[in-house]
Design an enzyme around this catalytic site. Structure first.
Site, short mmCIF file in Angstrom:
data_model
loop_
_atom_site.label_atom_id
_atom_site.label_comp_id
_atom_site.label_asym_id
_atom_site.label_seq_id
_atom_site.Cartn_x
_atom_site.Cartn_y
_atom_site.Cartn_z
N SER A 121 53.38 39.24 43.47
CA SER A 121 53.97 38.11 42.29
C SER A 121 54.38 38.97 40.98
O SER A 121 54.01 40.04 40.89
CB SER A 121 52.59 37.37 42.08
OG SER A 121 52.79 36.66 40.70
N TYR A 126 44.29 35.56 39.06
CA TYR A 126 45.56 35.84 40.12
C TYR A 126 46.36 37.07 39.56
O TYR A 126 46.65 37.78 40.56
CB TYR A 126 46.36 34.31 39.83
CG TYR A 126 47.44 34.54 40.80
CD1 TYR A 126 47.53 34.10 42.09
CD2 TYR A 126 48.84 34.69 40.40
CE1 TYR A 126 48.34 33.94 43.06
CE2 TYR A 126 50.07 34.55 41.22
CZ TYR A 126 49.54 34.26 42.54
OH TYR A 126 50.84 34.27 43.43
#
Length: 271
Positions: free
Chosen positions: A152, A165
């Site tokens: 990500s 995350y």
């Protein structure tokens, strides 16, 4: 298309294959002639996707398992060995976030929930590591294959709120590079490990954070678009090129890399 780019008949396992991005990639790769193994924990969703791929003329196989459950993954490995004898590609697309690992503007780290944080790290990190370790023997007969992790843009540039995350995806970047070196040294040049780092795409998980009920951008959604030079979110089909390239022999000298697909988000300083 050159044979260098061909993925026809390659056996490609994709975890998290029933998500918005995973299912789009799975269907695309099936259209290019690959045999898709959809790995997911919800049987109904997995079977629905494999049926859809087959109806569109593709080849698909259902694999029901939780990517954090090693015993279930071992069972799937045996099924794949019996069915195909080997695999060619593993795409680790399973991942996600949860509320307790998010720090909202009116909260501090004191409000974080350790149990939720642990689950986020297990899902994203162990959910990549365990399938890689479990399915590795299916590559080793020919000492050839490629593993594609999903990172990500929040791995390199931590985003506000998504503490757990971002940390887990940063670990994925590190794991990707570590495995690339380890596999080349232990198994030869045929084993490659790379990652794709998507920018911002609307998924089931983030849609309510980035858009309102009428589809308009929330404040956070506007912030993201304003800091993306292309001025929009990505579309799932804009991941296809990177995924296809990494699956194919066109990238056979590429390993240990993190490929951003982010509309310029990572390059922009905000000025």
């Amino acid at each position: 298309m050159s044979n260098l780019f061909s993925i026809k008949n390659k056996v490609i396992v994709i975890s998290g294959g029933t998500g918005v991005l995973g299912s789009a990639i799975a269907k695309y790769l099936a259209q290019q002639g690959a045999v898709i193994v959809v790995l997911g924990r919800t049987a109904l969703k997995v079977e629905r996707l494999t049926d859809e791929i087959k109806k569109e003329g593709g080849s698909a196989f259902s694999a029901i398992a939780d990517v954090t459950n090693e015993d279930q993954l071992v069972d799937i490995k045996q099924q794949l060995k019996n069915e195909f004898g080997k695999i060619d590609v593993l795409i680790n697309a399973a991942g996600g976030n949860m509320a307790g690992a998010v720090i909202m503007p009116d909260q501090t780290i004191l409000d974080s929930d350790v149990a939720s944080l642990r689950k986020v790290i297990e899902l994203n990190y162990l959910g990549t590591f365990l399938p890689t370790r479990t399915f590795l023997p299916l590559f080793l007969k020919e000492k050839k294959g490629t593993i594609i992790n999903i990172s990500s843009m929040s791995a390199e540039r931590p985003l506000t709120r998504v503490m757990g995350y971002s940390s887990a995806k940063a670990a994925i970047d590190n794991l990707t590079k570590w495995l690339a070196i380890e596999f080349n040294r232990k198994y030869g040049e045929g084993m490659r490990v790379n990652a794709i780092a998507p920018g911002f795409f609307l998924t089931e998980q983030n849609k309510t954070l980035l858009t309102d009920e009428e589809g308009n951008l929330t404040q956070r959604g506007k912030q993201i678009v304003d800091n993306t030079p292309m001025g929009r979110f990505g579309n799932p089909d804009e991941l296809f090129g990177a995924a296809h390239w990494l699956c194919s022999d066109a990238s056979k000298f590429v390993t240990g890399t993190i490929i951003p697909v982010d509309g310029g988000f990572g390059a922009y300083s905000g000025v």
